[in-house]
Design a protein around this motif. Structure first.
Motif, mmCIF file in Angstrom:
data_model
loop_
_atom_site.group_PDB
_atom_site.id
_atom_site.type_symbol
_atom_site.label_atom_id
_atom_site.label_comp_id
_atom_site.label_asym_id
_atom_site.label_seq_id
_atom_site.Cartn_x
_atom_site.Cartn_y
_atom_site.Cartn_z
ATOM 1 N N ASN A 1 -7.417 0.802 0.789
ATOM 2 C CA ASN A 1 -8.232 1.844 1.197
ATOM 3 C C ASN A 1 -7.903 3.332 0.945
ATOM 4 O OD1 ASN A 1 -7.978 -0.609 3.313
ATOM 5 N ND2 ASN A 1 -10.121 -0.039 3.320
ATOM 6 N N GLY A 2 -8.726 4.282 0.979
ATOM 7 C CA GLY A 2 -8.161 5.599 0.902
ATOM 8 C C GLY A 2 -7.736 5.911 -0.390
ATOM 9 N N VAL A 3 -6.642 6.896 -0.277
ATOM 10 C CA VAL A 3 -5.975 7.590 -1.513
ATOM 11 C C VAL A 3 -4.548 6.764 -1.976
ATOM 12 C CG1 VAL A 3 -5.186 9.509 -2.557
ATOM 13 C CG2 VAL A 3 -7.184 9.520 -1.119
ATOM 14 N N ASN A 4 -4.230 6.801 -3.069
ATOM 15 C CA ASN A 4 -2.932 6.207 -3.557
ATOM 16 C C ASN A 4 -1.988 7.386 -3.677
ATOM 17 O OD1 ASN A 4 -1.904 4.729 -6.880
ATOM 18 N ND2 ASN A 4 -1.312 4.638 -4.911
ATOM 19 N N THR A 5 -1.173 7.340 -2.630
ATOM 20 C CA THR A 5 -0.215 8.256 -2.513
ATOM 21 C C THR A 5 1.082 8.328 -3.202
ATOM 22 O OG1 THR A 5 0.511 7.209 -0.553
ATOM 23 C CG2 THR A 5 -1.205 8.673 0.003
ATOM 24 N N ASP A 6 1.449 7.131 -3.686
ATOM 25 C CA ASP A 6 2.897 6.880 -4.388
ATOM 26 C C ASP A 6 2.759 5.512 -5.088
ATOM 27 O OD1 ASP A 6 5.228 8.085 -5.431
ATOM 28 O OD2 ASP A 6 6.254 6.524 -3.856
ATOM 29 N N ASN A 7 3.508 5.512 -6.155
ATOM 30 C CA ASN A 7 3.865 4.356 -6.541
ATOM 31 C C ASN A 7 5.378 4.383 -7.015
ATOM 32 O OD1 ASN A 7 1.275 3.224 -6.622
ATOM 33 N ND2 ASN A 7 0.879 3.850 -8.652
ATOM 34 N N SER A 8 5.971 3.332 -6.985
ATOM 35 C CA SER A 8 7.533 3.201 -7.381
ATOM 36 C C SER A 8 7.910 1.701 -7.866
ATOM 37 C CB SER A 8 8.541 3.987 -6.412
ATOM 38 O OG SER A 8 8.301 3.020 -5.180
ATOM 39 N N SER A 9 8.990 1.983 -8.704
ATOM 40 C CA SER A 9 9.293 0.473 -9.152
ATOM 41 C C SER A 9 10.850 0.642 -9.060
ATOM 42 C CB SER A 9 9.039 0.543 -10.726
ATOM 43 O OG SER A 9 7.725 0.454 -10.807
ATOM 44 N N LEU A 10 11.487 -0.637 -8.815
ATOM 45 C CA LEU A 10 13.036 -0.954 -8.458
ATOM 46 C C LEU A 10 13.188 -2.475 -8.758
ATOM 47 C CD1 LEU A 10 15.889 -0.030 -7.807
ATOM 48 C CD2 LEU A 10 14.928 -0.450 -5.625
ATOM 49 N N ALA A 11 13.880 -2.720 -9.627
ATOM 50 C CA ALA A 11 14.271 -4.281 -9.900
ATOM 51 C C ALA A 11 13.361 -5.117 -10.411
ATOM 52 C CB ALA A 11 15.359 -4.407 -8.595
ATOM 53 N N GLY A 12 12.498 -4.639 -10.931
ATOM 54 C CA GLY A 12 11.268 -5.810 -11.172
ATOM 55 C C GLY A 12 10.095 -5.777 -10.170
ATOM 56 N N TRP A 13 10.037 -4.794 -9.345
ATOM 57 C CA TRP A 13 9.041 -4.671 -8.239
ATOM 58 C C TRP A 13 8.364 -3.431 -8.220
ATOM 59 C CZ3 TRP A 13 7.495 -9.112 -5.149
ATOM 60 C CH2 TRP A 13 8.383 -10.278 -5.345
ATOM 61 N N THR A 14 7.274 -3.360 -7.987
ATOM 62 C CA THR A 14 6.527 -2.078 -7.867
ATOM 63 C C THR A 14 5.827 -1.983 -6.575
ATOM 64 O OG1 THR A 14 6.059 -1.978 -10.199
ATOM 65 C CG2 THR A 14 4.702 -0.575 -8.461
ATOM 66 N N THR A 15 6.192 -0.920 -6.018
ATOM 67 C CA THR A 15 5.437 -0.591 -4.409
ATOM 68 C C THR A 15 4.270 0.189 -4.768
ATOM 69 O OG1 THR A 15 7.582 -0.955 -3.236
ATOM 70 C CG2 THR A 15 5.834 0.260 -2.311
ATOM 71 N N TRP A 16 3.104 0.069 -4.337
ATOM 72 C CA TRP A 16 1.804 0.746 -4.434
ATOM 73 C C TRP A 16 1.552 1.231 -2.971
ATOM 74 C CZ3 TRP A 16 -1.489 1.095 -8.494
ATOM 75 C CH2 TRP A 16 -0.986 0.342 -9.825
ATOM 76 N N LYS A 17 1.491 2.513 -2.617
ATOM 77 C CA LYS A 17 1.066 3.164 -1.136
ATOM 78 C C LYS A 17 -0.431 3.589 -1.082
ATOM 79 C CE LYS A 17 6.040 3.999 -0.230
ATOM 80 N NZ LYS A 17 7.085 5.027 0.029
ATOM 81 N N TRP A 18 -0.853 3.090 -0.177
ATOM 82 C CA TRP A 18 -2.375 3.660 0.000
ATOM 83 C C TRP A 18 -2.337 4.248 1.529
ATOM 84 C CZ3 TRP A 18 -5.999 3.483 -3.917
ATOM 85 C CH2 TRP A 18 -5.591 2.797 -5.035
ATOM 86 N N ARG A 19 -3.373 5.251 1.496
ATOM 87 C CA ARG A 19 -3.391 5.866 3.040
ATOM 88 C C ARG A 19 -4.752 6.187 3.329
ATOM 89 N NH1 ARG A 19 0.439 10.544 4.365
ATOM 90 N NH2 ARG A 19 1.702 8.855 5.004
ATOM 91 N N THR A 20 -5.325 5.769 4.357
ATOM 92 C CA THR A 20 -6.601 6.300 4.900
ATOM 93 C C THR A 20 -6.783 6.828 6.091
ATOM 94 O OG1 THR A 20 -9.257 5.641 5.297
ATOM 95 C CG2 THR A 20 -7.112 3.993 5.861
ATOM 96 N N THR A 21 -7.455 7.982 6.133
ATOM 97 C CA THR A 21 -6.874 9.048 7.057
ATOM 98 C C THR A 21 -8.117 9.082 8.294
ATOM 99 O OG1 THR A 21 -7.808 10.820 6.128
ATOM 100 C CG2 THR A 21 -5.568 10.402 5.917
#
Length: 499
Positions: free
Chosen positions: A193-213
């Protein structure tokens, strides 16, 4: 939700009345209630506290559907709280309340938590639950709404889904804001939901961050993990419009994009009817497997590929986005009130057809009225109180939309628009009941509408022709050819009901 959309997944309705204005039942020292007071689904939601925010930190492995999570819940006790419940189906590993270990036990989707000390009414409280599980293997009372796909999963369902991926107060009365972070193997995309605030990768994994206000009901929070083409552009009202299409759509990718990419146009149309769009982002996701329904996940409706088998389909896009006002911003106070959601979303399809020149709302009313003979079981479902097992019945959608066109005939177009705009404005980010809607309609029209609504919403049988019912004589004449929009609307609704 596109129920007709045979596509919606789920199922249930709710029955309590407006007496319960909040998910928490006030009281003295003691445990919170294990339910929110919904007659159709008495075990859904909980009492004793209100949630303001969920922070969900998840790690998901598509290969084996394994989900690990830590949910931090920011809440306010509405009584001196000695124990409370969370709705949750996975396996909790630990629970902290205000930083201190708490005792807990689990029975089905009821996670009962006993903090080390009483939580004072009105205080700031945090509940931190660490957990893991394989959602696709967890069944409670015959239910498992989790959708596993060949490349990931879809946490999408109605009225139940949240308990299969995060603990919470699972009832529309207790809305909250969300931060959703999902870590997946590199090459897998995540949409929420909402807006994709950040993506980051480390050791073969990616973290997707989403926020709805904006306040969001638990069943409208979602995420989809898999292989998606994600597009972001400026949409209606200068907002971010984020759309996602499964890489496996094949020949349906074209018609899916031709439909969902019209979301900004649809929102501009709907805002002209209903008033300001209530959220901070928009868009949609189209799956290629696992779903046979559509759902109005807040800011990001999710559609089955099946809606686009016969070409572009804007009706389902209109339906799910109309829910952003009716269903998401203003939610059902209990599931018994589902007509307000589905009736307006279906009626919005008719208004869109009218604006597109593919059939007026009255022509569509006439078609559906004449299509169902007097003895059709269709007329035996009461949209205002359909019963738990018929929450997503055809009648809730079609008879629901017919009710609104009939009301338009009785009070006039301007008054109906005023009623709808006032409803979504005054009840923004809260809930409402059918009874409150009737009261508003009478206030705005200056008419006594009790008999009208009783006939359409609370009486079995086909409403007769007449000024009092808003059924014109034209409705009994079967047109040689139905309005052009009927084929697309019927296709959409058939899918919704297939589910």
């Amino acid at each position: 939700m596109f129920r007709r959309h045979g596509l919606r997944a789920a199922a249930a309705a709710c029955c309590a009345t407006a007496i319960f204005a909040s998910p928490a039942l006030a009281g003295g020292d003691g445990p919170g209630a294990p339910g929110a007071g919904d007659d159709y689904f008495p075990g859904y939601g909980n009492g004793g506290y209100d949630v303001s925010h969920y922070d969900l930190q998840l790690r998901y492995q598509p290969a084996d559907d394994h989900l690990q999570g830590t949910a931090t819940i920011v809440a306010k006790p509405t009584q001196n709280l000695t124990a409370f419940n969370l709705d949750f189906a996975l396996t909790p590993k630990s629970v902290l309340v205000n930083g201190k270990p708490a005792q807990f036990s689990q029975d089905g989707t009821e996670l009962t938590v006993t903090p080390s000390e009483t939580l004072p009414e009105g205080s700031l409280a945090t509940f931190v639950v660490s957990y893991e599980g394989v959602p696709s293997t967890v069944e409670v009372d015959g239910l498992n709404p989790w959708i596993r796909t060949s490349d990931g999963a879809l946490a999408v369902g109605q009225p139940e889904i949240s308990a299969w991926w995060f603990p919470g107060n699972d009832h529309p009365r207790d809305k909250a804001t969300y931060d959703i972070a999902v870590t997946v193997p590199d090459g897998t995309e995540v949409v929420a939901n909402g807006v994709n605030t950040d993506n980051s990768s480390l050791a073969g994994w990616t973290t997707w961050k989403w926020r709805t206000t904006k306040p969001t009901a638990t069943y409208l929070a979602f995420f989809g993990a898999g292989n998606y083409e994600i597009n972001e552009k400026t949409g209606a009202f200068g907002q971010p419009s984020i759309t996602a299409y499964s890489d496996n759509l094949g020949e349906l990718a074209g018609p899916a994009k031709a439909s969902v990419e019209r979301t900004p146009e649809v929102l501009n149309f709907l805002s002209g009817v209903l008033g300001d769009y209530p959220f901070e982002a928009q868009g949609g996701l189209v799956s290629s497997e696992g779903m046979n329904f559509a759902l109005e996940n807040q800011t990001r409706p999710t559609y089955s590929h099946l809606f686009f088998r016969d070409g572009a389909n804007t009706s389902v896009v209109v339906h799910e986005n109309a829910h952003q006002w009716f269903g998401d911003s203003v939610s059902v106070d209990t599931w018994r009130n589902i007509w307000i959601n589905e009736g307006f979303a279906s009626f919005a399809e008719w208004l869109w057809s009218e604006a597109q020149g593919t059939g007026t709302a009255q022509e569509l009313f006439d078609h559906y009225y004449s299509q169902h003979p007097d003895d059709d079981p269709f007329w035996q479902v009461m949209p205002g109180d359909p019963g738990k097992d018929a929450v997503f019945d055809d009648a809730v959608y079609d008879r629901g939309a017919m009710t609104l066109q009939a009301l338009r005939n009785v009070v006039g177009d301007e008054v109906l628009t005023d009623i709808a705009r006032t409803w979504v404005s005054e009840k923004r980010y809260s809930t409402g009941t059918v009874e409150e809607f009737i009261q508003l309609a009478e206030q705005k029209s200056g008419k006594q509408l009790g008999d009208f609504f009783n006939t359409w919403l609370f009486t079995k049988g086909k409403p007769p022709v007449g000024e009092a019912t808003g059924v014109p004589a034209s409705a009994v004449k079967v047109a040689a050819a139905p309005p052009k929009a009927v084929a697309e609307i019927d296709r959409t609704h058939a899918l919704l009901h297939e589910h």
